[in-house]
Design a protein around this motif. Structure first.
Motif, PDB file in Angstrom:
ATOM      1  N   VAL A   1       4.406   8.716   4.415  1.00 34.12           N
ATOM      2  CA  VAL A   1       5.141   7.774   3.626  1.00 34.12           C
ATOM      3  C   VAL A   1       4.081   7.248   2.827  1.00 34.12           C
ATOM      4  N   VAL A   2       4.609   7.320   1.423  1.00 32.85           N
ATOM      5  CA  VAL A   2       3.878   6.438   0.572  1.00 32.85           C
ATOM      6  C   VAL A   2       4.483   5.741  -0.487  1.00 32.85           C
ATOM      7  N   VAL A   3       3.944   4.472  -0.727  1.00 31.51           N
ATOM      8  CA  VAL A   3       4.476   3.704  -1.892  1.00 31.51           C
ATOM      9  C   VAL A   3       3.460   3.324  -2.810  1.00 31.51           C
ATOM     10  N   VAL A   4       3.938   3.179  -4.051  1.00 32.91           N
ATOM     11  CA  VAL A   4       3.112   3.071  -5.083  1.00 32.91           C
ATOM     12  C   VAL A   4       3.908   1.779  -5.804  1.00 32.91           C
ATOM     13  N   LYS A   5       2.770   0.784  -6.576  1.00 35.08           N
ATOM     14  CA  LYS A   5       3.218  -0.034  -7.327  1.00 35.08           C
ATOM     15  C   LYS A   5       2.282  -0.338  -8.426  1.00 35.08           C
ATOM     16  N   ASP A   6       3.002  -0.733  -9.669  1.00 34.55           N
ATOM     17  CA  ASP A   6       2.159  -1.281 -10.930  1.00 34.55           C
ATOM     18  C   ASP A   6       1.048  -0.356 -11.129  1.00 34.55           C
ATOM     19  N   GLY A   7       1.266   0.954 -10.878  1.00 33.31           N
ATOM     20  CA  GLY A   7       0.041   1.964 -11.324  1.00 33.31           C
ATOM     21  C   GLY A   7      -0.983   2.189 -10.330  1.00 33.31           C
ATOM     22  N   GLN A   8      -0.621   1.686  -9.121  1.00 28.57           N
ATOM     23  CA  GLN A   8      -1.638   1.982  -7.974  1.00 28.57           C
ATOM     24  C   GLN A   8      -0.908   2.042  -6.728  1.00 28.57           C
ATOM     25  N   PRO A   9      -1.649   2.833  -5.949  1.00 30.43           N
ATOM     26  CA  PRO A   9      -1.106   3.315  -4.478  1.00 30.43           C
ATOM     27  C   PRO A   9      -0.955   1.599  -3.659  1.00 30.43           C
TER      28      PRO A   9
END
Length: 660
Positions: A80-88
């Motif tokens: 499972v991967v979550v990214v936010k605002d250009g960063q992991p």
């Protein structure tokens, strides 16, 4: 019958979202997307405050959700991967990539097969070429091909049709998948060997197509001058920093030790590597971290400029006013007031989902290495997305009143339906019959659709809240129907399916409502006729009874009973063929051709035998001193045989070509 049905389901194995495959994956898991405008609430009513999306919070939430779900579903491993605002934001591995070695999933290094999420790379490549001025979304695709795609109803296929799954192609199964360390044939060779029939005119009805997606990949190959996998490596994987990903088949040597094992439910034995002949439709292997980099590259406009990205994510086809639209390649998954695009993916063994929350600059990805017990992977990934948006971006619940037209419109929608994603006129037509959907209204006035079930397996119930729009009585999914000028239902769909697969009314020639009972009765008659023949002969021999039938009449009688055995042989033969498909999809790549031809020869003999049965019924009815029961029985056998011949021909079991 179960084996036959399950085998036909497997033919649609490549990569569409949970609930969108045919036929059992027409049973979507419980989702709660909201796309209708929320009703006006009292001024004092506010939505519950969401949790702040931080690594600490999301890790704690995932730890409380994913391990339990994997264990309950008997799924060995997931990423499972979550990214936010250009960063992991977080990269999480759960369970094992190798059960026997007890090797844990490494989100940075372990490779999974995202199935049709691979299509997002194909669509991105197409849009790169549109951006470069080399492709036009609205030109006839024959402009870019070295073979011809014929028009349908005078309309050519365009890339816009392909990217919105409205090209109208029938689904294909032959040369779709193989297993082991094999290299597929060149993409152009696979695509040009046979053009699938067109079920619909371009732009008419969405019908998900692996062939069409692969055609788009081949067009990129043609206009760029680079093989498709090399193009993706150079123009998408490398710019996005995806160093642990590849479309190459077999995998590059350096990546092979990193590949997660794949598992069938109920076994710890790893399965062979899946080789996808139509690579642009689903051949990618990638680590979770790399899929995070792909999401960031899209959200940051690394791969496409902002204008092209906006074009790609915008609504390109919206067949239903109250359901999500299709973008260009991505499909909308809007819920909780959020603008979400994404794509699901399934190979035979791996099951994945990718979602971009465009307004929040957030991405979510999950991939699992088994479908799990009772197809638990489909439920898990659907619940993951809904629980994620409910936790971090909650929205007030909608309580819409029941529409006054509920009874009338429920009755109008009741009937039998088939999937718009279907095979052409060949044996795959059986899937449309065996996996057919029925809609009805229950005693409480709720609409019930047989193949749209909840996690328990029971059909979900729907309450009409606007004319021709129904809401899940236990959630916020919507079902909507589109009618023609005469008020007849043209098609309907639900929130997760709307832009890519529709339920369309079953034509009389494919309506299980009457075909199943009549076909069952006809087959029962054949069984009695077939097994009664040797039994009666034995009784006559035992009691030294000599029949009063001889000559031509005796020959026709025997031919009729032999025909009954032929029909039984046909049923058994097709069950065995489909059992072989269920065991190994690769047998469709020519391995069953000789057996299919033998079954077709048996069908030809059965057709001749049916003519003999009709002749026999005529002679029995015209014979002097005819016996009424004997006459009725001869006529019933002839009619049963005639129906079974029609059914076999209608199901595409006798064809000149073995392309499908």
């Amino acid at each position: 019958m179960f084996t036959m049905k399950r085998a036909l389901i497997a033919l649609a194995a490549l990569a569409i979202p949970a609930g969108a495959q045919s036929p059992t994956q027409f049973s979507p898991t419980k989702t709660q997307s909201a796309v209708l405008p929320a009703p006006k609430l009292p001024a004092t009513s506010t939505a519950a405050a969401g949790h702040e999306l931080t690594q600490t919070d999301v890790d704690a939430w995932l730890d409380g959700f994913v391990p339990y779900a994997l264990k309950a579903g008997e799924i060995p491993g997931a990423v499972v991967v979550v990214v936010k605002d250009g960063q992991p934001l977080t990269l999480r591995g759960f369970g094992y990539s190798d059960l026997k070695a007890q090797k844990p999933v490494d989100p940075e290094m372990t490779l999974f097969r995202p199935g049709s999420v691979s299509k997002l790379f194909t669509w991105t490549a197409v849009m790169q070429q549109v951006q470069a001025g080399k492709l036009d979304l609205d030109k006839d695709v024959n402009t870019y091909l070295d073979f011809k795609i014929p028009p349908r109803d005078g309309k050519p296929v365009t890339l816009r049709n392909i990217m919105t799954h409205t090209a109208g192609f029938a689904e294909t199964a032959k040369y779709l998948i193989e297993f082991g360390e094999k290299q597929p044939k060149p993409l152009g060779t696979i695509l040009s060997r046979w053009t699938p029939p067109r079920l619909y005119a371009p732009g008419e009805i969405p019908a998900y197509s692996n062939y069409a997606a692969s055609l788009a990949g081949y067009i990129v190959e043609r206009v760029s001058g680079e093989p498709f996998d090399a193009y993706v490596q150079r123009h998408i994987l490398a710019p996005a920093g995806m160093t642990h990903s590849s479309f190459d088949q077999p995998l590059p040597v350096a990546l092979r030790p990193l590949m997660s094992k794949a598992y069938k439910p109920g076994t710890d034995d790893p399965q062979p590597y899946e080789v996808i002949g139509m690579a642009p439709a689903g051949a990618l292997a990638a680590s979770g971290a790399d899929m995070g980099r792909f999401m960031i590259a899209h959200l940051n406009h690394t791969l496409l400029d902002p204008a092209t990205s906006r074009l790609m994510y915008a609504e390109a086809n919206k067949p239903y006013s109250a359901l999500p639209a299709m973008a260009l390649g991505f499909y909308h998954e809007d819920r909780n007031g959020l603008n979400i695009v994404g794509h699901g993916g399934d190979t035979v063994f791996f099951h994945s989902d990718l979602h971009l929350l465009l307004d929040k600059n957030v991405g979510l990805y999950i991939s699992m290495n088994s479908v799990g017990k009772d197809a638990a992977a489909h439920s898990l990934r659907e619940e993951l997305l809904q629980a994620f948006v409910d936790r971090y971006y909650p929205a007030p619940a909608q309580n819409l009143p029941t529409a006054s037209t509920a009874k009338e419109h429920g009755a109008a929608l009741a009937g039998h339906y088939v999937s718009s994603r279907a095979g052409g006129f060949n044996f795959l037509r059986l899937a449309s019959l065996l996996g057919q959907t029925s809609a009805a209204v229950d005693k409480d006035g709720n609409l019930v659709v047989s193949t749209i079930t909840g996690p328990s397996g029971a059909p979900r119930k729907w309450r009409e809240v606007q004319p021709w729009v129904w809401q899940d009585t236990n959630g916020s999914d919507y079902l909507q129907a589109v009618t023609d000028a005469n008020g007849r239902v043209k098609m309907f769909s639900i929130t997760p399916f709307a832009p890519i697969i529709e339920f369309v009314p079953a034509p009389a020639s494919l309506n299980a409502g009457w075909i199943f009972p009549v076909g069952g009765a006809a087959l029962f008659i054949m069984l009695i006729a077939a097994f009664g023949w040797p039994i009666v002969a034995l009784v006559r021999w035992r009691y030294k009874y000599k029949a009063d039938v001889s000559g031509r009449a005796l020959k026709l009688h025997r031919a009729t009973r032999a025909t009954a055995w032929l029909f039984i042989g046909l049923v058994v033969g097709w069950v065995l063929v489909l059992a072989a498909v269920d065991k190994d999809l690769a047998v469709l790549n020519g391995g069953l051709d000789v057996w299919m031809r033998l079954l077709q020869l048996m069908l030809v003999l059965a057709i001749v035998g049916t003519l003999a049965a009709i002749w026999n019924a005529y002679l029995v009815a015209r014979s002097p001193g005819r016996h009424r029961i004997r006459t009725i029985w001869a006529v019933v056998i002839a009619l049963s045989a005639a129906f079974l011949v029609w059914l076999c021909l209608d199901m595409g079991l006798l064809t000149a070509s073995l392309n499908f």
